[in-house]
Design a protein around this motif. Sequence first.
Motif, PDB file in Angstrom:
ATOM      1  N   THR A  98       0.834  -1.210   0.000  1.00  0.00           N
ATOM      2  CA  THR A  98       0.000   0.000   0.000  1.00  0.00           C
ATOM      3  C   THR A  98       0.862   1.251   0.000  1.00  0.00           C
ATOM      4  N   LEU A  99       1.929   1.231   0.776  1.00  0.00           N
ATOM      5  CA  LEU A  99       2.850   2.371   0.801  1.00  0.00           C
ATOM      6  C   LEU A  99       3.476   2.586  -0.573  1.00  0.00           C
ATOM      7  N   LEU A 100       3.769   1.490  -1.269  1.00  0.00           N
ATOM      8  CA  LEU A 100       4.314   1.602  -2.625  1.00  0.00           C
ATOM      9  C   LEU A 100       3.279   2.189  -3.584  1.00  0.00           C
ATOM     10  N   TYR A 101       2.001   1.817  -3.396  1.00  0.00           N
ATOM     11  CA  TYR A 101       0.937   2.395  -4.225  1.00  0.00           C
ATOM     12  C   TYR A 101       0.841   3.901  -4.005  1.00  0.00           C
ATOM     13  N   MET A 102       1.136   4.334  -2.768  1.00  0.00           N
ATOM     14  CA  MET A 102       1.044   5.752  -2.434  1.00  0.00           C
ATOM     15  C   MET A 102       2.197   6.572  -3.008  1.00  0.00           C
ATOM     16  N   MET A 103       3.304   5.930  -3.287  1.00  0.00           N
ATOM     17  CA  MET A 103       4.521   6.652  -3.658  1.00  0.00           C
ATOM     18  C   MET A 103       4.366   7.556  -4.883  1.00  0.00           C
ATOM     19  N   PRO A 104       3.722   7.112  -5.967  1.00  0.00           N
ATOM     20  CA  PRO A 104       3.586   8.021  -7.121  1.00  0.00           C
ATOM     21  C   PRO A 104       2.831   9.297  -6.790  1.00  0.00           C
ATOM     22  N   PHE A 105       1.834   9.193  -5.922  1.00  0.00           N
ATOM     23  CA  PHE A 105       1.037  10.373  -5.567  1.00  0.00           C
ATOM     24  C   PHE A 105       1.787  11.258  -4.577  1.00  0.00           C
ATOM     25  N   PHE A 106       2.587  10.627  -3.733  1.00  0.00           N
ATOM     26  CA  PHE A 106       3.475  11.403  -2.860  1.00  0.00           C
ATOM     27  C   PHE A 106       4.491  12.167  -3.706  1.00  0.00           C
ATOM     28  N   ALA A 107       5.048  11.484  -4.709  1.00  0.00           N
ATOM     29  CA  ALA A 107       6.042  12.121  -5.586  1.00  0.00           C
ATOM     30  C   ALA A 107       5.418  13.288  -6.354  1.00  0.00           C
ATOM     31  N   LEU A 108       4.186  13.107  -6.847  1.00  0.00           N
ATOM     32  CA  LEU A 108       3.498  14.197  -7.554  1.00  0.00           C
ATOM     33  C   LEU A 108       3.282  15.393  -6.639  1.00  0.00           C
ATOM     34  N   THR A 109       2.951  15.116  -5.365  1.00  0.00           N
ATOM     35  CA  THR A 109       2.730  16.201  -4.393  1.00  0.00           C
ATOM     36  C   THR A 109       4.016  16.988  -4.179  1.00  0.00           C
ATOM     37  N   VAL A 110       5.129  16.282  -4.047  1.00  0.00           N
ATOM     38  CA  VAL A 110       6.425  16.949  -3.859  1.00  0.00           C
ATOM     39  C   VAL A 110       6.796  17.754  -5.101  1.00  0.00           C
ATOM     40  N   LEU A 111       6.642  17.133  -6.271  1.00  0.00           N
ATOM     41  CA  LEU A 111       6.987  17.810  -7.524  1.00  0.00           C
ATOM     42  C   LEU A 111       6.061  18.987  -7.811  1.00  0.00           C
ATOM     43  N   TYR A 112       4.887  18.983  -7.177  1.00  0.00           N
ATOM     44  CA  TYR A 112       3.929  20.078  -7.355  1.00  0.00           C
ATOM     45  C   TYR A 112       4.484  21.391  -6.802  1.00  0.00           C
ATOM     46  N   VAL A 113       5.334  21.290  -5.768  1.00  0.00           N
ATOM     47  CA  VAL A 113       5.846  22.517  -5.130  1.00  0.00           C
ATOM     48  C   VAL A 113       7.356  22.686  -5.247  1.00  0.00           C
ATOM     49  N   VAL A 114       8.090  21.591  -5.401  1.00  0.00           N
ATOM     50  CA  VAL A 114       9.550  21.684  -5.444  1.00  0.00           C
ATOM     51  C   VAL A 114      10.009  21.968  -6.878  1.00  0.00           C
ATOM     52  N   PRO A 115      10.777  23.028  -7.093  1.00  0.00           N
ATOM     53  CA  PRO A 115      11.211  23.404  -8.449  1.00  0.00           C
ATOM     54  C   PRO A 115      12.352  22.519  -8.961  1.00  0.00           C
ATOM     55  N   VAL A 116      12.016  21.404  -9.580  1.00  0.00           N
ATOM     56  CA  VAL A 116      13.035  20.469 -10.061  1.00  0.00           C
ATOM     57  C   VAL A 116      13.185  20.512 -11.576  1.00  0.00           C
ATOM     58  N   PHE A 117      12.291  21.250 -12.246  1.00  0.00           N
ATOM     59  CA  PHE A 117      12.338  21.334 -13.697  1.00  0.00           C
ATOM     60  C   PHE A 117      13.171  22.550 -14.131  1.00  0.00           C
ATOM     61  N   PRO A 118      13.535  22.638 -15.417  1.00  0.00           N
ATOM     62  CA  PRO A 118      14.316  23.791 -15.889  1.00  0.00           C
ATOM     63  C   PRO A 118      13.663  25.124 -15.550  1.00  0.00           C
ATOM     64  N   ASN A 119      14.484  26.147 -15.370  1.00  0.00           N
ATOM     65  CA  ASN A 119      14.030  27.504 -14.990  1.00  0.00           C
ATOM     66  C   ASN A 119      13.319  27.523 -13.647  1.00  0.00           C
ATOM     67  N   LYS A 120      13.720  26.601 -12.766  1.00  0.00           N
ATOM     68  CA  LYS A 120      13.175  26.525 -11.404  1.00  0.00           C
ATOM     69  C   LYS A 120      11.655  26.387 -11.396  1.00  0.00           C
ATOM     70  N   LYS A 121      11.149  25.554 -12.283  1.00  0.00           N
ATOM     71  CA  LYS A 121       9.705  25.339 -12.351  1.00  0.00           C
ATOM     72  C   LYS A 121       9.321  24.057 -11.633  1.00  0.00           C
ATOM     73  N   ASN A 122       8.066  24.053 -11.112  1.00  0.00           N
ATOM     74  CA  ASN A 122       7.497  22.839 -10.540  1.00  0.00           C
ATOM     75  C   ASN A 122       6.252  22.468 -11.344  1.00  0.00           C
ATOM     76  N   LEU A 123       5.570  21.384 -10.941  1.00  0.00           N
ATOM     77  CA  LEU A 123       4.395  20.940 -11.700  1.00  0.00           C
ATOM     78  C   LEU A 123       3.282  21.978 -11.671  1.00  0.00           C
ATOM     79  N   ARG A 124       3.189  22.726 -10.570  1.00  0.00           N
ATOM     80  CA  ARG A 124       2.132  23.732 -10.457  1.00  0.00           C
ATOM     81  C   ARG A 124       2.272  24.819 -11.523  1.00  0.00           C
ATOM     82  N   SER A 125       3.503  25.078 -11.934  1.00  0.00           N
ATOM     83  CA  SER A 125       3.753  26.165 -12.889  1.00  0.00           C
ATOM     84  C   SER A 125       3.591  25.731 -14.339  1.00  0.00           C
ATOM     85  N   LEU A 126       3.333  24.448 -14.592  1.00  0.00           N
ATOM     86  CA  LEU A 126       3.127  23.981 -15.960  1.00  0.00           C
ATOM     87  C   LEU A 126       1.792  24.507 -16.478  1.00  0.00           C
TER      88      LEU A 126
END
Length: 276
Positions: A98-126
């Motif tokens: 179950t924890l493994l099932y949760m991991m993709p959604f946890f990762a999306l939540t982190v990527l939603y706010v953490v600027p890991v994409f070029p030009n310091k963008k996160n998923l929210r800024s797409l």
Amino acid sequence: MKILKSVFRFYINGSIHVALAICALIQVTFMKFEIPNQQIFLLFNFFGSITAYNFVKYSKVSKLYHRRLTKSMIGIRVLTILSSVLFLCFAFLISVSTLLYMMPFFALTVLYVVPVFPNKKNLRSLAGAKIFIIGIIWAGVTVLVPLLYVGESFGLDFLIELIQRFLFVVVMMLPFEVRDLEYDAEDLETVPQKIGITRTKVFGSILLVVFLLLTYLKGEILYSAEILSTIVLTIISLFFLWGTEKKQSEYYCSFWVESVPIMWLLVLLSLENLFG
């Protein structure tokens, strides 16, 4: 009165209300599939939701202003720490799968706010992606993971419920996008920015019609309480969608719109008691 207002603000700003909304949607899923007594899983998600949402909302604030936090922010920080500890405690009672099932959604939540994409963008800024990412996360956390947790087989009803939940969450996000019109950068290309407020409401209404009609494609779990609760939920959602304006009361979205999942659970409970 001031104390009550402060408690209410803390309840909203501390993400307790949204965590209850998420748990309400999970319980709706369990009820529809006739799955009883999953308190541990609900508590796991309740404390996890508070932790995740406060991380999303306040991570930058806490980092930049940690030396001069307001009393409210100190309280929210304490709540978040306690919630994260309890979340970890309940995680030990949840299966590894179950924890493994949760991991993709946890990762999306982190990527939603953490600027890991070029030009310091996160998923929210797409451009144009924000509400659909949230729809995926909520559908996954409130339908996919709970049903996999109890070992439900992946069938047609499972798939329809997943699609319906995604559509419902997307519609519930539209009032927030209307509210944030004057604050969102133009390059976010939110739905109201692209098509305007009235067409956004029409778009949401169409999604709700699809949401409702999908109910009639279900087989095994279709029963009177579900049909009626879905109709009532559609009407409630339309009411809040069309009641949305650019200038709205402070808690129209953060309390009333986010209360719709809780209303759904209460309606379903009432109808199930009525129909026995």
